[in-house]
Write a protein that holds these residues in place. Structure first.
Motif, short mmCIF file in Angstrom:
data_model
loop_
_atom_site.label_atom_id
_atom_site.label_comp_id
_atom_site.label_asym_id
_atom_site.label_seq_id
_atom_site.Cartn_x
_atom_site.Cartn_y
_atom_site.Cartn_z
N SER A 7 -30.08 -10.62 17.85
CA SER A 7 -28.76 -11.26 17.98
C SER A 7 -28.17 -11.53 16.59
O SER A 7 -28.84 -11.37 15.57
CB SER A 7 -28.91 -12.58 18.73
OG SER A 7 -29.63 -13.50 17.93
N TYR A 23 -20.57 -11.44 10.53
CA TYR A 23 -19.31 -10.99 11.14
C TYR A 23 -18.41 -10.31 10.10
O TYR A 23 -17.76 -9.31 10.39
CB TYR A 23 -18.58 -12.15 11.81
CG TYR A 23 -19.26 -12.65 13.06
CD1 TYR A 23 -19.51 -11.80 14.13
CD2 TYR A 23 -19.66 -13.98 13.17
CE1 TYR A 23 -20.13 -12.26 15.29
CE2 TYR A 23 -20.29 -14.44 14.31
CZ TYR A 23 -20.52 -13.58 15.36
OH TYR A 23 -21.15 -14.04 16.51
N LYS A 35 -21.99 -3.36 20.01
CA LYS A 35 -21.39 -4.36 20.90
C LYS A 35 -21.95 -4.14 22.30
O LYS A 35 -21.85 -3.05 22.85
CB LYS A 35 -19.87 -4.19 20.89
CG LYS A 35 -19.13 -5.31 21.53
CD LYS A 35 -18.75 -6.36 20.52
CE LYS A 35 -17.97 -7.45 21.18
NZ LYS A 35 -16.97 -8.05 20.38
N GLY A 37 -21.40 -5.83 25.76
CA GLY A 37 -20.54 -6.82 26.41
C GLY A 37 -19.75 -7.55 25.33
O GLY A 37 -19.05 -6.93 24.55
N ARG A 38 -19.90 -8.87 25.28
CA ARG A 38 -19.22 -9.67 24.25
C ARG A 38 -20.11 -9.93 23.05
O ARG A 38 -19.67 -10.56 22.09
CB ARG A 38 -18.80 -11.01 24.85
CG ARG A 38 -17.75 -10.91 25.91
CD ARG A 38 -17.38 -12.27 26.46
NE ARG A 38 -17.79 -13.36 25.60
CZ ARG A 38 -17.92 -14.63 25.95
NH1 ARG A 38 -17.67 -14.97 27.18
NH2 ARG A 38 -18.31 -15.55 25.11
N LEU A 39 -21.34 -9.49 23.09
CA LEU A 39 -22.32 -9.82 22.05
C LEU A 39 -22.56 -8.67 21.09
O LEU A 39 -22.56 -7.51 21.48
CB LEU A 39 -23.66 -10.20 22.71
CG LEU A 39 -23.62 -11.32 23.73
CD1 LEU A 39 -24.99 -11.46 24.38
CD2 LEU A 39 -23.18 -12.62 23.09
N TRP A 40 -22.80 -9.00 19.82
CA TRP A 40 -23.22 -8.02 18.83
C TRP A 40 -24.74 -7.99 18.82
O TRP A 40 -25.38 -9.03 18.83
CB TRP A 40 -22.70 -8.38 17.45
CG TRP A 40 -21.25 -8.15 17.27
CD1 TRP A 40 -20.26 -9.09 17.25
CD2 TRP A 40 -20.60 -6.89 17.07
NE1 TRP A 40 -19.04 -8.49 17.08
CE2 TRP A 40 -19.22 -7.14 16.95
CE3 TRP A 40 -21.06 -5.58 17.00
CZ2 TRP A 40 -18.30 -6.12 16.75
CZ3 TRP A 40 -20.13 -4.56 16.79
CH2 TRP A 40 -18.76 -4.85 16.68
#
Length: 64
Positions: A7, A23, A35, A37-40
């Motif tokens: 993560s 980021y 990516k 979904g919404r997560l890196w």
């Protein structure tokens, strides 16, 4: 390092930088990230190669 996905928090800890730095590197320095979904998510071996290639170095220091 294992082959599992990391993560933002984990990769920041792994590299010893803040989440904001991660980021910024994704946006401006092509940090290898995926990516989901919404997560890196990150693979440590890809990030290691990116660091070894000098991509994390400060642009001002590169010109010295």
């Amino acid at each position: 390092m294992s082959d599992r996905w990391m993560s933002v928090e984990e990769i920041a800890g792994y590299l010893g930088v803040s989440k904001d730095t991660i980021y910024g590197w994704i946006a401006k320095r092509d940090l290898p990230a995926h990516k989901v979904g919404r997560l890196w998510k990150f693979k440590a071996d890809e990030v290691d190669l990116w660091v070894r290639a000098g991509k994390a170095a400060d642009e001002e220091l590169k010109s010295l």
